[in-house]
Write a protein that holds these residues in place. Sequence first.
Motif, PDB file in Angstrom:
ATOM      1  N   ILE A  14       0.033  55.134 -22.709  1.00 51.29           N
ATOM      2  CA  ILE A  14      -0.341  53.715 -22.678  1.00 51.29           C
ATOM      3  C   ILE A  14       0.881  52.823 -22.461  1.00 51.29           C
ATOM      4  CG2 ILE A  14      -0.340  53.524 -25.232  1.00 51.29           C
ATOM      5  CD1 ILE A  14      -2.560  51.582 -22.740  1.00 51.29           C
ATOM      6  N   ALA A  15       2.053  53.223 -22.965  1.00 53.95           N
ATOM      7  CA  ALA A  15       3.256  52.408 -22.752  1.00 53.95           C
ATOM      8  C   ALA A  15       3.570  52.361 -21.261  1.00 53.95           C
ATOM      9  CB  ALA A  15       4.437  52.998 -23.525  1.00 53.95           C
ATOM     10  N   SER A  16       3.526  53.533 -20.637  1.00 51.46           N
ATOM     11  CA  SER A  16       3.814  53.644 -19.208  1.00 51.46           C
ATOM     12  C   SER A  16       2.818  52.847 -18.375  1.00 51.46           C
ATOM     13  CB  SER A  16       3.744  55.128 -18.814  1.00 51.46           C
ATOM     14  OG  SER A  16       3.412  55.277 -17.461  1.00 51.46           O
ATOM     15  N   LEU A  33       5.321  59.350 -13.245  1.00 54.20           N
ATOM     16  CA  LEU A  33       5.445  60.813 -13.220  1.00 54.20           C
ATOM     17  C   LEU A  33       4.953  61.341 -14.563  1.00 54.20           C
ATOM     18  CD1 LEU A  33       9.043  61.106 -11.661  1.00 54.20           C
ATOM     19  CD2 LEU A  33       6.827  61.033 -10.469  1.00 54.20           C
ATOM     20  N   GLU A  34       3.801  61.998 -14.560  1.00 57.53           N
ATOM     21  CA  GLU A  34       3.173  62.458 -15.810  1.00 57.53           C
ATOM     22  C   GLU A  34       2.992  63.970 -15.736  1.00 57.53           C
ATOM     23  OE1 GLU A  34       1.995  61.533 -18.976  1.00 57.53           O
ATOM     24  OE2 GLU A  34       1.435  63.656 -18.958  1.00 57.53           O
ATOM     25  N   LYS A  35       3.507  64.666 -16.740  1.00 61.11           N
ATOM     26  CA  LYS A  35       3.465  66.134 -16.676  1.00 61.11           C
ATOM     27  C   LYS A  35       2.059  66.687 -16.896  1.00 61.11           C
ATOM     28  CE  LYS A  35       4.864  66.950 -21.478  1.00 61.11           C
ATOM     29  NZ  LYS A  35       5.824  67.561 -22.369  1.00 61.11           N
ATOM     30  N   SER A  36       1.202  65.897 -17.533  1.00 57.77           N
ATOM     31  CA  SER A  36      -0.163  66.360 -17.793  1.00 57.77           C
ATOM     32  C   SER A  36      -1.116  65.396 -17.079  1.00 57.77           C
ATOM     33  CB  SER A  36      -0.367  66.390 -19.309  1.00 57.77           C
ATOM     34  OG  SER A  36      -1.696  66.631 -19.629  1.00 57.77           O
ATOM     35  N   GLY A  40      -1.864  60.193 -22.455  1.00 65.42           N
ATOM     36  CA  GLY A  40      -1.016  60.633 -23.567  1.00 65.42           C
ATOM     37  C   GLY A  40      -1.794  60.903 -24.839  1.00 65.42           C
ATOM     38  N   LEU A  41      -1.183  60.553 -25.957  1.00 66.76           N
ATOM     39  CA  LEU A  41      -1.768  60.858 -27.270  1.00 66.76           C
ATOM     40  C   LEU A  41      -3.110  60.166 -27.481  1.00 66.76           C
ATOM     41  CD1 LEU A  41       1.068  60.689 -29.961  1.00 66.76           C
ATOM     42  CD2 LEU A  41      -0.240  62.685 -29.208  1.00 66.76           C
ATOM     43  N   VAL A  42      -3.300  59.015 -26.831  1.00 64.61           N
ATOM     44  CA  VAL A  42      -4.559  58.285 -27.058  1.00 64.61           C
ATOM     45  C   VAL A  42      -5.749  59.118 -26.576  1.00 64.61           C
ATOM     46  CG1 VAL A  42      -5.787  56.104 -26.731  1.00 64.61           C
ATOM     47  CG2 VAL A  42      -3.298  56.117 -26.778  1.00 64.61           C
ATOM     48  N   THR A  49     -10.441  52.147 -33.261  1.00 62.22           N
ATOM     49  CA  THR A  49     -11.214  51.034 -33.835  1.00 62.22           C
ATOM     50  C   THR A  49     -10.350  49.796 -34.046  1.00 62.22           C
ATOM     51  OG1 THR A  49     -10.750  51.899 -36.025  1.00 62.22           O
ATOM     52  CG2 THR A  49     -12.868  52.524 -35.059  1.00 62.22           C
ATOM     53  N   ASN A  50      -9.091  49.872 -33.535  1.00 62.69           N
ATOM     54  CA  ASN A  50      -8.203  48.724 -33.769  1.00 62.69           C
ATOM     55  C   ASN A  50      -7.648  48.158 -32.468  1.00 62.69           C
ATOM     56  OD1 ASN A  50      -6.553  50.839 -33.135  1.00 62.69           O
ATOM     57  ND2 ASN A  50      -5.532  50.954 -35.116  1.00 62.69           N
ATOM     58  N   PHE A  51      -8.361  48.410 -31.363  1.00 59.55           N
ATOM     59  CA  PHE A  51      -7.899  47.860 -30.091  1.00 59.55           C
ATOM     60  C   PHE A  51      -8.624  46.534 -29.860  1.00 59.55           C
ATOM     61  CE2 PHE A  51      -7.667  47.316 -25.529  1.00 59.55           C
ATOM     62  CZ  PHE A  51      -6.325  47.586 -25.307  1.00 59.55           C
ATOM     63  N   ALA A 110       9.183  56.677 -20.952  1.00 58.21           N
ATOM     64  CA  ALA A 110       8.004  56.443 -21.810  1.00 58.21           C
ATOM     65  C   ALA A 110       7.344  57.783 -22.116  1.00 58.21           C
ATOM     66  CB  ALA A 110       7.036  55.490 -21.116  1.00 58.21           C
ATOM     67  N   THR A 111       8.152  58.706 -22.625  1.00 58.03           N
ATOM     68  CA  THR A 111       7.690  60.090 -22.768  1.00 58.03           C
ATOM     69  C   THR A 111       7.047  60.391 -24.123  1.00 58.03           C
ATOM     70  OG1 THR A 111       9.988  60.583 -23.287  1.00 58.03           O
ATOM     71  CG2 THR A 111       9.254  61.130 -21.073  1.00 58.03           C
ATOM     72  N   GLY A 112       7.026  59.425 -25.028  1.00 52.62           N
ATOM     73  CA  GLY A 112       6.271  59.596 -26.266  1.00 52.62           C
ATOM     74  C   GLY A 112       6.759  60.728 -27.158  1.00 52.62           C
ATOM     75  N   GLY A 274       7.404  52.499 -25.839  1.00 51.52           N
ATOM     76  CA  GLY A 274       6.409  53.313 -26.544  1.00 51.52           C
ATOM     77  C   GLY A 274       6.988  54.118 -27.690  1.00 51.52           C
ATOM     78  N   ASP A 275       6.288  55.198 -28.021  1.00 50.08           N
ATOM     79  CA  ASP A 275       6.620  55.984 -29.213  1.00 50.08           C
ATOM     80  C   ASP A 275       8.002  56.630 -29.150  1.00 50.08           C
ATOM     81  OD1 ASP A 275       4.154  55.380 -30.213  1.00 50.08           O
ATOM     82  OD2 ASP A 275       3.456  57.450 -30.407  1.00 50.08           O
ATOM     83  N   ILE A 276       8.574  56.769 -27.964  1.00 47.97           N
ATOM     84  CA  ILE A 276       9.890  57.402 -27.836  1.00 47.97           C
ATOM     85  C   ILE A 276      11.002  56.479 -28.334  1.00 47.97           C
ATOM     86  CG2 ILE A 276      10.207  56.609 -25.428  1.00 47.97           C
ATOM     87  CD1 ILE A 276      11.395  59.991 -26.850  1.00 47.97           C
ATOM     88  N   ARG A 282       4.185  52.782 -34.783  1.00 42.15           N
ATOM     89  CA  ARG A 282       3.818  53.394 -33.501  1.00 42.15           C
ATOM     90  C   ARG A 282       2.309  53.327 -33.334  1.00 42.15           C
ATOM     91  NH1 ARG A 282       8.377  56.285 -35.049  1.00 42.15           N
ATOM     92  NH2 ARG A 282      10.010  56.058 -33.474  1.00 42.15           N
ATOM     93  N   GLN A 283       1.868  52.390 -32.531  1.00 40.31           N
ATOM     94  CA  GLN A 283       0.454  52.159 -32.285  1.00 40.31           C
ATOM     95  C   GLN A 283       0.254  51.887 -30.801  1.00 40.31           C
ATOM     96  OE1 GLN A 283      -2.437  51.648 -34.920  1.00 40.31           O
ATOM     97  NE2 GLN A 283      -1.030  53.312 -35.287  1.00 40.31           N
ATOM     98  N   ILE A 284      -1.013  51.853 -30.379  1.00 41.39           N
ATOM     99  CA  ILE A 284      -1.298  51.542 -28.978  1.00 41.39           C
ATOM    100  C   ILE A 284      -0.742  50.156 -28.634  1.00 41.39           C
ATOM    101  CG2 ILE A 284      -3.149  51.124 -27.311  1.00 41.39           C
ATOM    102  CD1 ILE A 284      -4.885  53.075 -29.002  1.00 41.39           C
ATOM    103  N   THR A 285      -1.013  49.203 -29.520  1.00 44.54           N
ATOM    104  CA  THR A 285      -0.606  47.821 -29.212  1.00 44.54           C
ATOM    105  C   THR A 285       0.916  47.667 -29.210  1.00 44.54           C
ATOM    106  OG1 THR A 285      -1.060  47.380 -31.527  1.00 44.54           O
ATOM    107  CG2 THR A 285      -2.706  46.630 -29.939  1.00 44.54           C
TER     108      THR A 285
END
Length: 309
Positions: A14-16, A33-36, A40-42, A49-51, A110-112, A274-276, A282-285
Amino acid sequence: MDNQYDVIILGGGIASMTAAIYTAQANLKTVILEKSICGGLVNTTFKVTNFPSKTEISGQELMEQVRDQVEALGVDIREVIEVDSISLKGDLKVAQTDEGNFSAPVMILATGRKPKALPIGAECEQIHYCAICDGSAYKGKRVLVVGGGNSGVEESQYLLSSGVAHITLIEQMGRLFASKQSQAELRSHGNKVDVHLNTLVEAILTKDGKLTQVQLKNTETDTVTKLNIDGIFIYMGHDPQNGLFSEAVSLTPQGYINAGAHMETNIPGVFAAGDIVHKKYRQITTAMHDGTIAALSSADYIRKIQHKI
Ligand SMILES: Cc1cc2nc3c(=O)[nH]c(=O)nc-3n(C[C@H](O)[C@H](O)[C@H](O)COP(=O)(O)OP(=O)(O)OC[C@H]3O[C@@H](n4cnc5c(N)ncnc54)[C@H](O)[C@@H]3O)c2cc1C
């Protein structure tokens, strides 16, 4: 010949994707460039429930909507791509991948984070980190959940709701750390759930490569027990995914990026989001906040180098 862009974003969470919306709207040619797959984690979160604007939405659905928006803006999304190495020196930052080289004056990291594995080094096909992704294989079966924080307790409930017959949840400390409400909801499942505190996985027992039992140790009493189990889901926290840039970028001792107020790193033209990033929440927002600032800072940086201000 490199694939040339204005901005390369490493990671597709989501950060990316937030950063990509802003860079694309600033007319910067952007590649993710996303390896998967993006999200991501989302993607692994059952219910968000908090977006803001969504009372309740599955993480996967939310990420699909964001990905559609990013794609519609013309961002080049490269998924299941292997980034072998990156070079952050000089005016052009380069990512060497199995699809060739990508270069740009700006790179956003933004690799989390990724889930921590069991410290005993065991791996087999029945060890998982995502109930939504892999839980459906355990309908009517017995599962061990490792970790008594919010993730472990909430994912246990998800597993039970998707048909798992019994859960043994272990926590290495003397109490669960999940919210009181989550704990109460878990305990409402009665004898479908056993909770063991002060307990560690000591060994994984397999037959022909398939999990058969786990050996647990109570660290208070030194008691060792063996349990017949079909699958293990691990929620022991996360490690930053910094392998590609741990030498070049300034990190905290825990491996998170030291970013400034404008999400800049110690390297000109390299931003983080993001989380990195080293931060408390560390949240979506908060990841979206970082992505927004990293993108706007990138646009500013590019303007300055173009006009040599
Ligand atoms: C179980 C759980 C539940 C959560 N629930 C909520 C919630 O309800 N609400 C909320 O606001 N937040 C929640 N969070 C937090 C939220 O998921 C994160 O804060 C958010 O996903 C961070 O986004 P990110 O883009 O920084 O990182 P990530 O989502 O981790 O994305 C990083 C991406 O980078 C990719 N990547 C990593 N390394 C490389 C590489 N070398 N090359 C290419 N790609 C790479 C990864 O594959 C991944 O797709 C939850 C977290 C967990 C663990």
